[in-house]
Design an enzyme around this catalytic site. Structure first.
Site, PDB file in Angstrom:
ATOM      1  N   GLU A 175       0.817  -1.229   0.000  1.00 50.77           N
ATOM      2  CA  GLU A 175       0.000   0.000   0.000  1.00 50.77           C
ATOM      3  C   GLU A 175       0.847   1.273   0.000  1.00 50.77           C
ATOM      4  OE1 GLU A 175      -3.002  -0.172   3.113  1.00 50.77           O
ATOM      5  OE2 GLU A 175      -4.123  -1.688   2.022  1.00 50.77           O
ATOM      6  N   GLU A 294      -5.544  -8.411  -0.153  1.00 52.15           N
ATOM      7  CA  GLU A 294      -6.274  -8.070   1.076  1.00 52.15           C
ATOM      8  C   GLU A 294      -7.735  -7.862   0.702  1.00 52.15           C
ATOM      9  OE1 GLU A 294      -4.751  -4.985   3.681  1.00 52.15           O
ATOM     10  OE2 GLU A 294      -2.689  -5.552   3.252  1.00 52.15           O
TER      11      GLU A 294
HETATM   12  O1  LIG Z   1      -8.822   2.697   3.587  1.00 46.71           O
HETATM   13  N1  LIG Z   1      -8.115   2.811   4.618  1.00 46.71           N
HETATM   14  O2  LIG Z   1      -8.261   3.784   5.383  1.00 46.71           O
HETATM   15  C1  LIG Z   1      -7.158   1.837   4.915  1.00 46.71           C
HETATM   16  C2  LIG Z   1      -6.353   1.990   6.027  1.00 46.71           C
HETATM   17  C3  LIG Z   1      -5.418   1.021   6.326  1.00 46.71           C
HETATM   18  C4  LIG Z   1      -5.294  -0.084   5.522  1.00 46.71           C
HETATM   19  O3  LIG Z   1      -4.323  -0.979   5.873  1.00 46.71           O
HETATM   20  C5  LIG Z   1      -4.252  -2.258   5.300  1.00 46.71           C
HETATM   21  O4  LIG Z   1      -5.066  -3.106   6.081  1.00 46.71           O
HETATM   22  C6  LIG Z   1      -4.310  -3.559   7.160  1.00 46.71           C
HETATM   23  C7  LIG Z   1      -5.024  -4.695   7.841  1.00 46.71           C
HETATM   24  O5  LIG Z   1      -5.154  -5.838   7.032  1.00 46.71           O
HETATM   25  C8  LIG Z   1      -2.990  -3.873   6.505  1.00 46.71           C
HETATM   26  O6  LIG Z   1      -1.896  -3.852   7.370  1.00 46.71           O
HETATM   27  C9  LIG Z   1      -2.843  -2.775   5.496  1.00 46.71           C
HETATM   28  O7  LIG Z   1      -2.195  -3.207   4.326  1.00 46.71           O
HETATM   29  C10 LIG Z   1      -6.091  -0.258   4.427  1.00 46.71           C
HETATM   30  C11 LIG Z   1      -7.043   0.718   4.097  1.00 46.71           C
END
Ligand SMILES: O=[N+]([O-])c1ccc(O[C@@H]2O[C@@H](CO)[C@H](O)[C@H]2O)cc1
Length: 509
Positions: A175, A294
């Site tokens: 990400e 994910e």
């Molecule tokens: O849309 N958002 O605000 C958002 C915030 C955090 C986020 O983190 C992702 O999700 C986390 C949990 O699986 C993983 O460590 C990361 O890759 C994924 C999406």
């Protein structure tokens, strides 16, 4: 097309593509209690000689997980893998900035990869492209896959592992488009770094598959442009682009939540279009595929305080331990329907995550491990979806939703393997629906069925609640009562309101 009835046309000659077993992957991040008191808990009554919980490993097998992504997630973007190899007593804790948690480094690359190997799981590793770069990525790959005679491979051997692990699938960071990511980059910075790291990694082991970071969600302001720019740097090098998506019910908008699979469908189509546009401009015959590494239901906006609001904690704190309902499980089943319908372009997907953190499996430290409602549709799909995904034709009335506009009221996916057919159906409407299943020229004999229905009660933490939901909402589908016909060319299936159903049987022509 407007229609008041639902008809699904199934023909063995019309296929989408082969279902890659890696579609049933999951994810273990150093976050909360995913690792410590999740998969790993020395001293637990079921733990093996390596300190890994047998009860969790058994549920992982039952879930049918084929691939597990590790060690993050946001965590990987500030991870120093070298600090978590070698003698455990010499390893030092560090403050993980992603989740503001003291990471004890008791489980590292070797412990994870050996656990995966013992459990028959194909590992999927991520390298840190947040605070680190080419050199550390190459070193980790050499540590995992190198033959004796070079520095990092020899360190692995000195640490007790002679044989290379042969890790095939590698994520180039995580990400990196997200402002929350440690070492966040713009698309050009990341594209250049991913290309340089990936190219160097392929020099170490040309047999690996690489995943470039796509967008963290379809809602990111940079969505689309990010994919295009990153792929312009990496098109010839990488195999996959990643997708991440989490869905939740907001403000009691049940219809939109039940329509999440359609949002996922559109997201996949848009990423495929972005990737193919880059390929077309390059006059390339290569097709980039998707690692949907994910996906899940996560009450991100309604229950999660945000990373920056987490206090600094230690000893495996309880972070994002979402408790799921029957409704959440219906949506998870429907998201799998979407993934199966894109089997040609989505060979890898990871339910995020595996244990305790937005997970199908929960544990108590020193206590039991149990299945959340979302466990059941995943395990059933992983078991029954085999062989080729079929290209179904579905006609069904639309449902108007606030978040996604019109969505189909019934969705369907099917697979076929040596005459065994599996059919997955979601009824998103609050009424029962009679589905006319056409299978011209073939006889269908449904022998097995499973169904999850949505509940209306609030989800409550704990094994008793999970058991209660399973008792009331999950179970074998009444094939004799709800499936009619089957020997001719049409079978009728009556789906309960707000439900997900899996049917299996034989198709003979
Ligand atoms: O849309 N958002 O605000 C958002 C915030 C955090 C986020 O983190 C992702 O999700 C986390 C949990 O699986 C993983 O460590 C990361 O890759 C994924 C999406």
């Amino acid at each position: 097309m407007t229609t008041s009835r639902t008809r699904v046309l199934l023909h063995p000659d019309f296929t989408v593509g082969t279902v890659d077993r890696r579609l049933f992957g999951s994810f273990v991040e150093h976050l909360g209690r995913a690792v410590y008191t999740g998969i790993h808990e020395p001293g637990h009554p079921t733990s093996d000689e390596h300190g890994f919980r047998r009860d969790v490993a058994d549920l992982t097998r039952e879930l049918g997980v084929t691939t597990v992504r590790y060690p993050g997630g946001n965590f990987v973007s500030n991870y120093r893998w070298e600090d978590a190899v070698g003698p455990v007593e010499q390893r030092k804790p560090f403050l993980d900035l992603a989740w503001r948690t003291v990471e004890p480094n008791l489980v590292g690359t070797d412990e994870f990869l050996q656990w995966a190997e013992r459990e028959g799981i194909q590992p999927m590793m991520a390298v840190n492209l947040g605070t680190r770069g080419v050199e550390e990525a190459v070193a980790l790959l050499e540590y995992c896959n190198g033959e004796a005679g070079t520095r990092w491979a020899d360190l692995r051997i000195a640490n007790g592992r002679e044989k290379p692990y042969g890790v095939k699938l590698w994520c180039l960071g995580n990400e990196m488009d997200g402002p929350w990511q440690i070492g966040h980059k713009d698309a050009h910075e990341y594209g250049r770094l991913a290309r340089n790291a990936g190219a160097a990694m392929k020099l170490v082991d040309p047999s690996i598959e690489l995943v470039a970071c796509g967008s963290s969600s379809m809602q990111m302001a940079t969505f689309g442009e990010w994919e295009r720019t990153v792929l312009e740097y990496t098109y010839d090098l990488v195999d996959h682009i990643s997708m991440h998506a989490y869905y939740e019910e907001v403000d009691g908008d049940r219809a939109s939540f039940l329509g999440s699979g359609t949002a996922m469908d559109r997201f996949i189509e848009r990423v495929v279009a972005s990737a193919d546009a880059v390929g077309a401009q390059r006059r390339s015959d290569k097709r980039i595929t998707i690692s949907f590494d994910e996906w899940n239901v996560w009450y991100l906006t309604t229950r999660f305080p945000g990373e920056e609001n987490l206090p600094i904690q230690r000893d495996a704190p309880r972070i994002i331990e979402d408790v799921y309902s029957g409704l959440d499980a219906v949506v998870v089943g429907d998201l799998l329907v979407t993934l199966l319908n894109h089997a040609d372009r989505v060979p890898v997907a990871c339910l995020a995550q595996l244990v305790n953190v937005i997970a199908p499996i929960m544990t108590e430290p020193g206590g039991e491990a149990w299945r959340q409602p979302t466990f059941h549709p995943f395990a059933t799909t992983a078991r029954l979806a085999q062989g080729e995904a079929l290209d179904l034709r579905v006609t069904t009335p639309g449902i108007t939703t606030k978040a996604h506009g019109e969505v189909p009221s019934v969705t369907a996916a099917a697979t076929l393997s040596d005459g065994t057919v599996a059919l997955f159906l979601t009824n998103r409407s609050p009424e029962p629906v009679e589905v006319e299943l056409a299978h011209p020229g073939a006889a269908l004999d449904v022998t097995e069925g499973w169904s999850m229905t949505a509940d209306h009660e609030a989800a409550v933490a704990g094994p008793e609640h999970a058991e209660k939901v399973a008792q009331a909402h999950w179970g074998s589908f009444d094939v004799a009562g709800r499936v009619a016909g089957g020997v001719g060319t049409t079978t009728t299936v009556t789906l309960p309101p707000e439900s997900w159903t899996a049917l299996s049987g034989t198709l003979t022509s």
